[in-house]
Scaffold this motif. Structure first.
Motif, short mmCIF file in Angstrom:
data_model
loop_
_atom_site.label_atom_id
_atom_site.label_comp_id
_atom_site.label_asym_id
_atom_site.label_seq_id
_atom_site.Cartn_x
_atom_site.Cartn_y
_atom_site.Cartn_z
N UNK A 147 -4.45 34.23 75.62
CA UNK A 147 -3.89 32.91 75.39
C UNK A 147 -3.95 32.09 76.68
N UNK A 148 -4.74 31.03 76.66
CA UNK A 148 -4.87 30.17 77.85
C UNK A 148 -3.71 29.21 77.93
N UNK A 149 -3.36 28.75 79.13
CA UNK A 149 -3.87 29.20 80.43
C UNK A 149 -3.10 30.43 80.90
N UNK A 150 -3.65 31.12 81.90
CA UNK A 150 -2.95 32.24 82.50
C UNK A 150 -1.74 31.74 83.30
N UNK A 151 -0.87 32.67 83.65
CA UNK A 151 0.32 32.31 84.41
C UNK A 151 0.08 32.27 85.91
#
Length: 198
Positions: A147-151
């Protein structure tokens, strides 16, 4: 990571013997100076215990979810209503700490992804490249996506506990081998073959 480490040490005439175990056990065994840790991320607590190689690569952290789910990951109320799988003993991004989120621990990322695929979790927090590799190679995980964006992205290191015999020489040898791999392009080829862009 293992392929990189084995090759970097081999260039210094050192034979590395990879062993795989749950993360919590790796930390305990390494603190007894019985092994090095590959792929560790730095933090203040670890910096008191370990000496590190140069950064090997960056790892993006974030969420995996079912393709059919579209949870609003920016809504704190939505996030607080979900069950999030995490690896026991893992690092959590600061944006996840003290938010009242419900975490369920498993021994490893694969275990969390399998639970997600069976709808026993709503999300899984983990390493993008590692998770995507599992998803591509295991049919039962086909319903899962990144699931974009990454943290955040974390540098990954090889680390030896402070009292590990010969740690300074081992780190120096590893760094020298890693630098030679960067220069001759073999590091880039290994990452490309694994589907990792740096």
């Amino acid at each position: 990571m293992v392929e990189i480490a084995v090759e970097a040490f081999a260039r210094a005439g050192i034979t590395a013997k990879p062993t795989f175990m749950p993360w919590a056990r790796i930390l305990k065994v390494s603190e007894k100076a019985e092994c090095a840790i590959l792929g560790i991320w730095r933090n203040a607590e670890r910096d008191r215990l370990y000496q590190y190689s140069q950064s090997i690569l960056k790892q993006e952290l974030g969420f995996f979810g079912l393709r059919s789910d579209n949870h609003d990951l920016n809504d704190p109320k939505v996030m607080a209503s979900l069950v999030i799988g995490i690896q026991r003993g893992t690092y959590l991004s600061p944006s996840l700490v003290d938010k009242g989120y419900h975490f369920e621990e498993t021994t490893d990322l694969q275990g969390s992804l399998l639970k997600l695929g069976k709808r026993r979790l709503d999300l899984v927090f983990g390493n993008r490249d590692a998770g995507q590799r599992m998803i591509q190679s295991q049919g039962e995980l086909a319903s899962i996506e990144w699931k974009k964006p990454g943290l955040e992205a974390k540098d990954s290191y090889l680390a030896f506990v402070n009292n590990y015999p010969g740690q300074d020489a081992l780190i120096k040898a590893f760094d020298k081998g890693l630098n030679s791999m960067r220069i001759d392009g073999s590091l880039k080829r290994i990452l490309q073959n694994a589907g990792i862009s740096q």
